[in-house]
Write a protein that holds these residues in place. Sequence first.
Motif, PDB file in Angstrom:
ATOM      1  N   LEU A  47       0.826  -1.205   0.000  1.00  0.00           N
ATOM      2  CA  LEU A  47       0.000   0.000   0.000  1.00  0.00           C
ATOM      3  C   LEU A  47       0.864   1.259   0.000  1.00  0.00           C
ATOM      4  CD1 LEU A  47      -2.815  -0.999   2.545  1.00  0.00           C
ATOM      5  CD2 LEU A  47      -2.801  -1.263   0.047  1.00  0.00           C
ATOM      6  N   ALA A  48       1.936   1.253   0.792  1.00  0.00           N
ATOM      7  CA  ALA A  48       2.807   2.421   0.867  1.00  0.00           C
ATOM      8  C   ALA A  48       3.463   2.720  -0.483  1.00  0.00           C
ATOM      9  CB  ALA A  48       3.874   2.221   1.946  1.00  0.00           C
ATOM     10  N   LEU A  49       3.965   1.688  -1.144  1.00  0.00           N
ATOM     11  CA  LEU A  49       4.598   1.900  -2.450  1.00  0.00           C
ATOM     12  C   LEU A  49       3.592   2.412  -3.472  1.00  0.00           C
ATOM     13  CD1 LEU A  49       7.003  -1.154  -2.607  1.00  0.00           C
ATOM     14  CD2 LEU A  49       7.642   1.268  -2.485  1.00  0.00           C
ATOM     15  N   LEU A  50       2.391   1.875  -3.467  1.00  0.00           N
ATOM     16  CA  LEU A  50       1.370   2.369  -4.385  1.00  0.00           C
ATOM     17  C   LEU A  50       1.006   3.817  -4.083  1.00  0.00           C
ATOM     18  CD1 LEU A  50      -0.944  -0.766  -4.651  1.00  0.00           C
ATOM     19  CD2 LEU A  50       0.433   0.251  -6.500  1.00  0.00           C
ATOM     20  N   SER A  51       0.969   4.179  -2.804  1.00  0.00           N
ATOM     21  CA  SER A  51       0.612   5.555  -2.433  1.00  0.00           C
ATOM     22  C   SER A  51       1.642   6.567  -2.932  1.00  0.00           C
ATOM     23  CB  SER A  51       0.451   5.683  -0.914  1.00  0.00           C
ATOM     24  OG  SER A  51       1.713   5.760  -0.263  1.00  0.00           O
ATOM     25  N   GLU A  52       2.878   6.121  -3.097  1.00  0.00           N
ATOM     26  CA  GLU A  52       3.953   7.010  -3.534  1.00  0.00           C
ATOM     27  C   GLU A  52       4.113   7.043  -5.053  1.00  0.00           C
ATOM     28  OE1 GLU A  52       7.199   5.310  -1.390  1.00  0.00           O
ATOM     29  OE2 GLU A  52       6.542   6.140   0.520  1.00  0.00           O
ATOM     30  N   ALA A  53       3.420   6.163  -5.752  1.00  0.00           N
ATOM     31  CA  ALA A  53       3.549   6.071  -7.209  1.00  0.00           C
ATOM     32  C   ALA A  53       2.661   7.119  -7.891  1.00  0.00           C
ATOM     33  CB  ALA A  53       3.148   4.675  -7.678  1.00  0.00           C
ATOM     34  N   PRO A  54       3.089   7.587  -9.042  1.00  0.00           N
ATOM     35  CA  PRO A  54       2.241   8.508  -9.800  1.00  0.00           C
ATOM     36  C   PRO A  54       0.874   7.874 -10.080  1.00  0.00           C
ATOM     37  CG  PRO A  54       4.429   8.359 -10.791  1.00  0.00           C
ATOM     38  CD  PRO A  54       4.354   7.293  -9.721  1.00  0.00           C
ATOM     39  N   GLY A  55      -0.184   8.602  -9.784  1.00  0.00           N
ATOM     40  CA  GLY A  55      -1.522   8.082  -9.996  1.00  0.00           C
ATOM     41  C   GLY A  55      -1.890   6.940  -9.079  1.00  0.00           C
ATOM     42  N   ARG A  56      -1.070   6.727  -8.031  1.00  0.00           N
ATOM     43  CA  ARG A  56      -1.288   5.642  -7.065  1.00  0.00           C
ATOM     44  C   ARG A  56      -1.393   4.289  -7.746  1.00  0.00           C
ATOM     45  NH1 ARG A  56      -6.130   8.192  -3.533  1.00  0.00           N
ATOM     46  NH2 ARG A  56      -7.190   6.642  -4.805  1.00  0.00           N
ATOM     47  N   SER A  57      -0.651   4.102  -8.850  1.00  0.00           N
ATOM     48  CA  SER A  57      -0.724   2.827  -9.556  1.00  0.00           C
ATOM     49  C   SER A  57       0.629   2.440 -10.143  1.00  0.00           C
ATOM     50  CB  SER A  57      -1.780   2.884 -10.657  1.00  0.00           C
ATOM     51  OG  SER A  57      -1.408   3.811 -11.646  1.00  0.00           O
ATOM     52  N   LEU A  58       0.815   1.130 -10.261  1.00  0.00           N
ATOM     53  CA  LEU A  58       2.017   0.547 -10.851  1.00  0.00           C
ATOM     54  C   LEU A  58       1.620  -0.711 -11.603  1.00  0.00           C
ATOM     55  CD1 LEU A  58       4.311   0.718  -7.686  1.00  0.00           C
ATOM     56  CD2 LEU A  58       4.719   1.977  -9.801  1.00  0.00           C
ATOM     57  N   THR A  59       2.476  -1.145 -12.503  1.00  0.00           N
ATOM     58  CA  THR A  59       2.251  -2.456 -13.097  1.00  0.00           C
ATOM     59  C   THR A  59       2.557  -3.508 -12.040  1.00  0.00           C
ATOM     60  OG1 THR A  59       4.525  -2.723 -13.885  1.00  0.00           O
ATOM     61  CG2 THR A  59       2.953  -1.626 -15.396  1.00  0.00           C
ATOM     62  N   MET A  60       1.972  -4.682 -12.188  1.00  0.00           N
ATOM     63  CA  MET A  60       2.273  -5.782 -11.256  1.00  0.00           C
ATOM     64  C   MET A  60       3.766  -6.095 -11.280  1.00  0.00           C
ATOM     65  SD  MET A  60      -0.222  -7.225  -9.424  1.00  0.00           S
ATOM     66  CE  MET A  60       0.018  -8.986  -9.250  1.00  0.00           C
ATOM     67  N   THR A  61       4.360  -6.072 -12.478  1.00  0.00           N
ATOM     68  CA  THR A  61       5.793  -6.360 -12.595  1.00  0.00           C
ATOM     69  C   THR A  61       6.606  -5.306 -11.865  1.00  0.00           C
ATOM     70  OG1 THR A  61       5.427  -7.428 -14.726  1.00  0.00           O
ATOM     71  CG2 THR A  61       7.677  -6.707 -14.247  1.00  0.00           C
ATOM     72  N   GLY A  62       6.263  -4.042 -12.042  1.00  0.00           N
ATOM     73  CA  GLY A  62       6.985  -2.962 -11.366  1.00  0.00           C
ATOM     74  C   GLY A  62       6.829  -3.025  -9.860  1.00  0.00           C
ATOM     75  N   LEU A  63       5.622  -3.312  -9.406  1.00  0.00           N
ATOM     76  CA  LEU A  63       5.379  -3.424  -7.969  1.00  0.00           C
ATOM     77  C   LEU A  63       6.145  -4.605  -7.385  1.00  0.00           C
ATOM     78  CD1 LEU A  63       3.953  -2.411  -5.439  1.00  0.00           C
ATOM     79  CD2 LEU A  63       1.938  -3.751  -6.140  1.00  0.00           C
ATOM     80  N   ALA A  64       6.128  -5.736  -8.069  1.00  0.00           N
ATOM     81  CA  ALA A  64       6.875  -6.905  -7.590  1.00  0.00           C
ATOM     82  C   ALA A  64       8.357  -6.571  -7.477  1.00  0.00           C
ATOM     83  CB  ALA A  64       6.666  -8.094  -8.533  1.00  0.00           C
ATOM     84  N   ARG A  65       8.873  -5.840  -8.438  1.00  0.00           N
ATOM     85  CA  ARG A  65      10.291  -5.469  -8.410  1.00  0.00           C
ATOM     86  C   ARG A  65      10.593  -4.565  -7.217  1.00  0.00           C
ATOM     87  NH1 ARG A  65      13.748  -1.662 -11.619  1.00  0.00           N
ATOM     88  NH2 ARG A  65      15.809  -2.578 -11.420  1.00  0.00           N
ATOM     89  N   LEU A  66       9.757  -3.564  -6.982  1.00  0.00           N
ATOM     90  CA  LEU A  66       9.972  -2.666  -5.845  1.00  0.00           C
ATOM     91  C   LEU A  66       9.879  -3.403  -4.515  1.00  0.00           C
ATOM     92  CD1 LEU A  66       7.959   0.468  -6.994  1.00  0.00           C
ATOM     93  CD2 LEU A  66      10.448   0.325  -6.695  1.00  0.00           C
ATOM     94  N   LEU A  67       8.986  -4.369  -4.443  1.00  0.00           N
ATOM     95  CA  LEU A  67       8.821  -5.157  -3.219  1.00  0.00           C
ATOM     96  C   LEU A  67       9.848  -6.274  -3.093  1.00  0.00           C
ATOM     97  CD1 LEU A  67       4.943  -5.493  -3.264  1.00  0.00           C
ATOM     98  CD2 LEU A  67       6.289  -4.252  -1.551  1.00  0.00           C
ATOM     99  N   ARG A  68      10.600  -6.502  -4.171  1.00  0.00           N
ATOM    100  CA  ARG A  68      11.543  -7.621  -4.237  1.00  0.00           C
ATOM    101  C   ARG A  68      10.797  -8.927  -3.952  1.00  0.00           C
ATOM    102  NH1 ARG A  68      13.613  -3.040  -2.690  1.00  0.00           N
ATOM    103  NH2 ARG A  68      15.618  -2.344  -3.460  1.00  0.00           N
TER     104      ARG A  68
END
Length: 168
Positions: A47-68
């Motif tokens: 939730l925190a990473l999504l809140s910081e992303a532009p438009g509060r959204s990311l691709t699943m691949t991008g989110l997985a990468r940020l979350l490792r």
Amino acid sequence: MADVVWLDDEQQRTWRTFLAAAHLLDAALDRQLRHDSGLPHAYYQTLALLSEAPGRSLTMTGLARLLRSSPSRLSHAAAKLEDEGLIRRFRRPGDRRTTIVELTDEGVRTLEDAAPGHVAEVRRVLFDVLRPEQVGQLRAIAEAMLGALDPEEAEPRYTDPGGTGNRN
């Protein structure tokens, strides 16, 4: 085994202490979040990473990468967060292969409710026990470790381009 350079006593103590502290830190943060908001630490980070992303959204691949995280592990977590109305997933228009994850208004409220207790726990177990110079040393140590673990910087590094602070 003759070529192995074993850890000396000080290195062994440091290594074991580091492992214990890392384990207990993660457990303390997870315990606090579950107690105060019902969220596991991994879901809070999502939730925190999504809140910081532009438009509060990311691709699943991008989110997985940020979350490792592995895509399958993230997919499982995303399904639970979606069931709770905290995120929504949808296919990128014009690209049926890409799934977008978006933080909902309910997800924002949940994160805002959970953040104060989480930050207080991070302060209590980490920053309140360190002197200011130790905070800088800890960051330098973590950056040195990242340099060895990820020398080509394939993994994302934390940046706060807007200077807005971080809810992690």
